[in-house]
Design an enzyme around this catalytic site. Structure first.
Site, PDB file in Angstrom:
ATOM      1  N   GLY A 182     -22.982   6.683  -4.529  1.00  0.00           N
ATOM      2  CA  GLY A 182     -23.024   5.243  -4.310  1.00  0.00           C
ATOM      3  C   GLY A 182     -21.671   4.727  -3.858  1.00  0.00           C
ATOM      4  O   GLY A 182     -20.641   5.077  -4.438  1.00  0.00           O
ATOM      5  N   HIS A 451       4.310 -19.086   7.262  1.00  0.00           N
ATOM      6  CA  HIS A 451       4.857 -17.860   7.839  1.00  0.00           C
ATOM      7  C   HIS A 451       6.023 -17.390   6.995  1.00  0.00           C
ATOM      8  O   HIS A 451       6.837 -18.214   6.574  1.00  0.00           O
ATOM      9  CB  HIS A 451       5.317 -18.148   9.265  1.00  0.00           C
TER      10      HIS A 451
END
Ligand code: FAD
Length: 472
Positions: A182, A451
């Protein structure tokens, strides 16, 4: 003697304990019945918290393994993970958080009734722990009994060599090798942990791609990254048999091309999903409508029996794919408590639920995938931007992955945001707000992204959706 409360909550996982606190905040007298020795349920004891603690250890190891690149001198000693210390630190974190819930219960005057609850009808709850006591809920019972790991036919879990996440989380050794059945969130998180710790990891996924609920581009990126670092990924494949020996497991795998492969591994981790927990609850006995073992509820978490509600992993809303996530169970618990206290509530829009998978690289996603948007009839516009271009990603040495925006071409509405890469599980918060507030791509473009941050990739992906990313 019968102790009376306004609300009796069964189960102190993230659904139950949050519902209890919200009900108490709204002036109701609340008891929570919990059979474990600690509060917090799956999330705190075997799920979100311990796995993410191990993933933080894996991340720390990754930095140390690259110490030369970082200019950190640690000599020539071999770097290895110290599992007993890892487990000790993890247990300390878990212990602190469960004690935190005990404190919140005291603060909100919530009684923790220790023991296993059984519904008796007409607001009655029997609690067994050595002796039996009876509680009466004057207003409502909230069932939040959660889920437990389930296997697939033919694969018998012995909890020693063929294990579930409940055992994997407590392993005191680094397995030499592990096969994982899985590739949902649980499977790929343990793959990331054990591979980083030094195990040889093989993932066997029945569907054609890893993390099958994610956008296809995200699945492809994860598979590329896993394969690059040496995690073996068999998709479209299945484990046909598993035989536990004293110190290993013989696993037979049927590969996508129909051929068979035999594997001998230290452990087989079965991560094929979780099923509802209602054993001993007498749910059917009091007339609760069920669906494949799950308790059926409406959009405000009422069951078919007046005076009984249910939230979290144990419920079904009648539509496939109710997300089994801690934050979903908590959001449902809050709505159930507010409704019981007589407040106006609004149903959850399950399209707005963020999903996080803390594998390496991390995945964060919210809203419709590209395929889902097309299936719902949208003419879609896609914008994608790679993290690798960003200054912040380069500084962190985390340049894998991207942000992908799925938008409706005609209305410019953001339908979904999907990302894979470092810190995606944090960045998904902005994406969730954008989808929840029905933001347009234009609004995301005009939102100034600080930024240097990884979040710049979201702004740039929005620019890209309009055909004009600045930095690519
Ligand atoms: C390995 C792993 C990692 C996970 N990671 C994340 C993640 O990062 N983020 C995320 O959002 N989700 C994660 N999940 C899922 C998350 O843990 C579950 O969705 C969440 O815990 C469900 O909460 P719940 O309150 O519905 O049930 P549970 O947390 O399962 O709580 C149910 C509680 O009810 C108790 N109980 C059951 N029956 C009775 C009874 N008859 N009487 C008394 N008590 C009873 C149980 O002992 C248990 O404490 C993870 C799960 C696993 C297994």
């Amino acid at each position: 003697m019968t102790n009376e409360y306004d609300v009796v909550v069964i189960g102190a996982g993230t659904g139950g304990y949050v519902a209890a606190i919200r009900a108490a905040q709204l002036g109701l007298k609340v008891a929570v019945v919990e059979k474990q020795k600690a509060l917090g349920g799956t999330c705190l004891l075997w799920g979100c918290i311990p796995t993410k603690a191990l993933l933080e250890h894996a991340h720390a190891l990754k930095v140390v393994q690259h110490s030369k690149e970082w200019g950190i001198s640690i000599g020539d000693a071999a770097v290895a993970i110290d599992m007993p210390q890892v487990q000790e630190r993890k247990d300390k974190i878990v212990g602190g958080l469960t004690k935190g819930i005990e404190f919140l219960f005291k603060k909100n005057k919530i009684d923790w009734i220790k023991g296993t609850a059984r519904l008796t009808g007409n607001g009655g709850v029997e609690v067994f722990e050595g002796e039996t006591q009876t509680l009466l809920a004057r207003k409502d019972i909230i069932i939040a009994t959660g889920s437990s790991p389930r296997s697939v036919p033919g694969i018998a879990i012995d909890h020693t060599r063929i294990i579930t996440s409940d055992e994997a989380i407590h392993l005191k050794e680094v397995p030499a090798s592990i096969a994982i059945m899985g590739s949902g969130a649980v499977g790929v998180e343990f793959a990331s942990i054990f591979h980083r710790f030094g195990s040889a990891v093989t993932i066997v996924e029945l569907l054609p791609r890893l993390v099958p609920v994610e956008d296809e581009a995200v699945s492809a990126e994860l598979e590329k990254s896993f394969k690059k670092r040496g995690i073996t990924c068999h998709t479209g494949a299945k484990v046909t048999s598993a035989k536990a020996n004293a110190d290993s497991v013989d696993v037979q795998i049927q590969l996508a091309d129909g051929t068979s492969q035999a594997l001998n591994v230290s452990y087989l981790l079965v991560a094929t999903g979780r099923g509802p927990v209602t054993t001993g609850l007498n749910a059917e006995g009091v007339g609760l409508e069920m669906d494949r073992g799950y308790i059926k509820v409406d959009a405000e978490y009422r069951t078919s029996v007046p005076g009984i509600s249910a939230v979290g992993d144990v419920i079904t809303l009648g539509t496939p794919g109710h997300p089994q996530l801690a934050h979903v169970s908590s959001a449902e618990g809050i709505i159930a408590a507010e409704r019981i206290a007589g407040k106006d509530t609004r149903p959850i829009n399950y399209d707005h639920v963020p999903g996080c998978t803390y594998c390496d690289p991390e995945i964060g996603s919210v809203g419709l995938t590209e395929r889902e948007a097309k299936e719902r009839g949208h003419d879609v516009r896609i914008g994608a931007f790679p993290f690798g271009v960003l200054g912040r990603a380069k500084m962190a040495g985390e340049t894998e992955g991207f942000v992908k925006i799925v938008a409706d071409k005609a209305s410019d509405a953001v339908l979904g945001i999907h990302m894979i890469g470092a810190r995606s599980t944090e960045l998904v918060a902005e994406a969730t707000l954008a989808v929840r507030l029905e933001s347009t791509v234009e609004e995301l473009i005009r939102t100034i992204h600080a930024h240097p941050t990884m979040a710049e990739a979201i702004g740039e992906a929005a620019h890209a959706a309009h055909g004009a990313a600045i930095h690519s």
